[in-house]
Design a protein around this motif. Structure first.
Motif, PDB file in Angstrom:
ATOM      1  N   LEU A   1      10.310   8.237   8.227  1.00  0.00           N
ATOM      2  CA  LEU A   1      10.803   8.609   9.559  1.00  0.00           C
ATOM      3  C   LEU A   1       9.691   9.179  10.425  1.00  0.00           C
ATOM      4  O   LEU A   1       9.648   8.940  11.640  1.00  0.00           O
ATOM      5  N   ALA A   2       8.778   9.928   9.825  1.00  0.00           N
ATOM      6  CA  ALA A   2       7.696  10.544  10.582  1.00  0.00           C
ATOM      7  C   ALA A   2       6.610   9.541  10.953  1.00  0.00           C
ATOM      8  O   ALA A   2       6.048   9.598  12.054  1.00  0.00           O
ATOM      9  N   LYS A   3       6.312   8.630  10.030  1.00  0.00           N
ATOM     10  CA  LYS A   3       5.163   7.738  10.221  1.00  0.00           C
ATOM     11  C   LYS A   3       5.499   6.474  11.010  1.00  0.00           C
ATOM     12  O   LYS A   3       4.637   5.925  11.707  1.00  0.00           O
ATOM     13  N   HIS A   4       6.705   5.990  10.876  1.00  0.00           N
ATOM     14  CA  HIS A   4       7.086   4.723  11.512  1.00  0.00           C
ATOM     15  C   HIS A   4       6.805   4.721  13.017  1.00  0.00           C
ATOM     16  O   HIS A   4       6.137   3.810  13.531  1.00  0.00           O
ATOM     17  N   PRO A   5       7.266   5.724  13.778  1.00  0.00           N
ATOM     18  CA  PRO A   5       6.983   5.712  15.223  1.00  0.00           C
ATOM     19  C   PRO A   5       5.499   5.876  15.537  1.00  0.00           C
ATOM     20  O   PRO A   5       5.021   5.329  16.535  1.00  0.00           O
ATOM     21  N   ALA A   6       4.770   6.596  14.691  1.00  0.00           N
ATOM     22  CA  ALA A   6       3.335   6.776  14.925  1.00  0.00           C
ATOM     23  C   ALA A   6       2.581   5.465  14.753  1.00  0.00           C
ATOM     24  O   ALA A   6       1.644   5.170  15.512  1.00  0.00           O
ATOM     25  N   ILE A   7       2.969   4.683  13.759  1.00  0.00           N
ATOM     26  CA  ILE A   7       2.329   3.372  13.556  1.00  0.00           C
ATOM     27  C   ILE A   7       2.659   2.441  14.719  1.00  0.00           C
ATOM     28  O   ILE A   7       1.791   1.721  15.234  1.00  0.00           O
TER      29      ILE A   7
ATOM     30  N   ALA B   1       0.847  -1.183   0.000  1.00  0.00           N
ATOM     31  CA  ALA B   1       0.000   0.000   0.000  1.00  0.00           C
ATOM     32  C   ALA B   1       0.889   1.242   0.000  1.00  0.00           C
ATOM     33  O   ALA B   1       1.632   1.481   0.957  1.00  0.00           O
ATOM     34  N   VAL B   2       0.821   2.010  -1.070  1.00  0.00           N
ATOM     35  CA  VAL B   2       1.682   3.185  -1.220  1.00  0.00           C
ATOM     36  C   VAL B   2       1.049   4.358  -0.476  1.00  0.00           C
ATOM     37  O   VAL B   2      -0.033   4.823  -0.829  1.00  0.00           O
ATOM     38  N   THR B   3       1.736   4.835   0.536  1.00  0.00           N
ATOM     39  CA  THR B   3       1.148   5.790   1.477  1.00  0.00           C
ATOM     40  C   THR B   3       1.704   7.205   1.339  1.00  0.00           C
ATOM     41  O   THR B   3       1.508   8.044   2.222  1.00  0.00           O
ATOM     42  N   LYS B   4       2.376   7.476   0.230  1.00  0.00           N
ATOM     43  CA  LYS B   4       2.916   8.821  -0.002  1.00  0.00           C
ATOM     44  C   LYS B   4       1.817   9.874   0.107  1.00  0.00           C
ATOM     45  O   LYS B   4       0.774   9.764  -0.532  1.00  0.00           O
ATOM     46  N   ASN B   5       2.059  10.879   0.929  1.00  0.00           N
ATOM     47  CA  ASN B   5       1.134  11.999   1.124  1.00  0.00           C
ATOM     48  C   ASN B   5      -0.196  11.598   1.741  1.00  0.00           C
ATOM     49  O   ASN B   5      -1.172  12.353   1.685  1.00  0.00           O
ATOM     50  N   HIS B   6      -0.259  10.407   2.324  1.00  0.00           N
ATOM     51  CA  HIS B   6      -1.449   9.998   3.074  1.00  0.00           C
ATOM     52  C   HIS B   6      -1.063   9.862   4.548  1.00  0.00           C
ATOM     53  O   HIS B   6       0.032   9.430   4.875  1.00  0.00           O
ATOM     54  N   GLY B   7      -1.997  10.217   5.414  1.00  0.00           N
ATOM     55  CA  GLY B   7      -1.697  10.301   6.830  1.00  0.00           C
ATOM     56  C   GLY B   7      -1.708   8.971   7.555  1.00  0.00           C
ATOM     57  O   GLY B   7      -2.098   7.929   7.007  1.00  0.00           O
ATOM     58  N   VAL B   8      -1.316   9.027   8.811  1.00  0.00           N
ATOM     59  CA  VAL B   8      -1.233   7.828   9.644  1.00  0.00           C
ATOM     60  C   VAL B   8      -2.606   7.193   9.829  1.00  0.00           C
ATOM     61  O   VAL B   8      -2.736   5.966   9.848  1.00  0.00           O
ATOM     62  N   SER B   9      -3.649   7.990   9.953  1.00  0.00           N
ATOM     63  CA  SER B   9      -4.982   7.431  10.165  1.00  0.00           C
ATOM     64  C   SER B   9      -5.410   6.565   8.981  1.00  0.00           C
ATOM     65  O   SER B   9      -6.000   5.487   9.161  1.00  0.00           O
ATOM     66  N   ALA B  10      -5.093   7.015   7.765  1.00  0.00           N
ATOM     67  CA  ALA B  10      -5.408   6.217   6.579  1.00  0.00           C
ATOM     68  C   ALA B  10      -4.590   4.936   6.553  1.00  0.00           C
ATOM     69  O   ALA B  10      -5.096   3.859   6.189  1.00  0.00           O
ATOM     70  N   MET B  11      -3.332   5.024   6.956  1.00  0.00           N
ATOM     71  CA  MET B  11      -2.488   3.837   7.003  1.00  0.00           C
ATOM     72  C   MET B  11      -3.028   2.822   8.004  1.00  0.00           C
ATOM     73  O   MET B  11      -3.054   1.620   7.733  1.00  0.00           O
TER      74      MET B  11
END
Length: 223
Positions: free
Chosen positions: A53-59, A23-33
């Motif tokens: 780097l920004a999304k990994h810790p949030a997930i 799932a390509v998540t470029k420019n999509h937020g953590v909630s969508a992921m």
């Protein structure tokens, strides 16, 4: 339709026992992921190291795990940031980049899985080595102690009629098959990454077992 419904529709069109969906998540937020992961997606693909780097810790903080695929062009000065997080780097296209990944992975005590990006259509606007350069670079990568070559990746030219780019996928599969038969040391040549929202069904028909889909899951990107 919802993200979960979109994923369900894609699953109807591919055999998920044989083809991995990224799932390509470029420019999509953590909630969508998180919605995609809850709906059965196991691998996410980022184009930019900064977003990973920004999304990994949030997930992780949300209690979810995923395979992290770096599918966009990787600059050598970003390797030290990418290697600690990436399970698979799709876009290795030079000796310099391969050696930098090897050096960084070695310092981390890691064997970094990579794909060799090939530019079968020889488009000036796309990265990747020409078909004739693939074997020499594959041989070089196979000799690196901390890098494991796992297959090929290509990005086909965009076309409103995916059938028109079938020859690109066919040629990539032929190259993949030839390299796999060589059984180079220290490789696990198992992945052929090709096909996106507009053309993934044709790519699968021509041998892809790793497809990178964003828009068909998440809708248009939010810039």
């Amino acid at each position: 339709m919802s993200i979960a419904q979109n994923i369900e529709e894609i699953h109807k069109k591919i055999d998920i026992s044989k083809v991995k969906l990224v799932a390509v998540t470029k420019n999509h937020g953590v909630s969508a992921m998180l919605e995609a992961l809850a709906a059965g997606v196991t691998a996410v693909g980022e184009n930019r190291v900064q977003e990973m780097l920004a999304k990994h810790p949030a997930i992780q903080a949300a209690g979810r795990s995923a395979e992290w695929h770096l599918i966009g062009h990787l600059q050598t000065n970003k390797v030290r940031q990418a290697v600690p997080l990436a399970d698979l780097i799709h876009s290795v296209d030079s000796e310099r980049l391969a050696r930098e990944i090897d050096s960084t992975a070695g310092k981390l005590g890691k064997r970094q899985d990579v794909l060799l990006q090939v530019n079968i259509a020889d488009e000036d606007s796309k990265f990747g080595v020409e078909a004739g350069q693939a074997l020499p670079l594959a041989r070089l990568i196979s000799q690196l102690e901390h890098v494991r070559l796992c297959g090929l990746m290509t990005i086909a030219p965009f076309s409103e009629t995916p059938e028109a780019i079938r020859p690109v996928f066919k040629e990539t599969y032929q190259l993949y098959s030839e390299l796999k038969l060589l059984k180079l040391a220290n490789t696990e040549f198992n992945w052929l990454s090709m096909g996106m929202t507009n053309d993934y069904q044709v790519a699968i028909e021509e041998g892809a077992n790793l497809v990178r889909i964003g828009t068909a899951i998440f809708g248009s990107r939010q810039y």
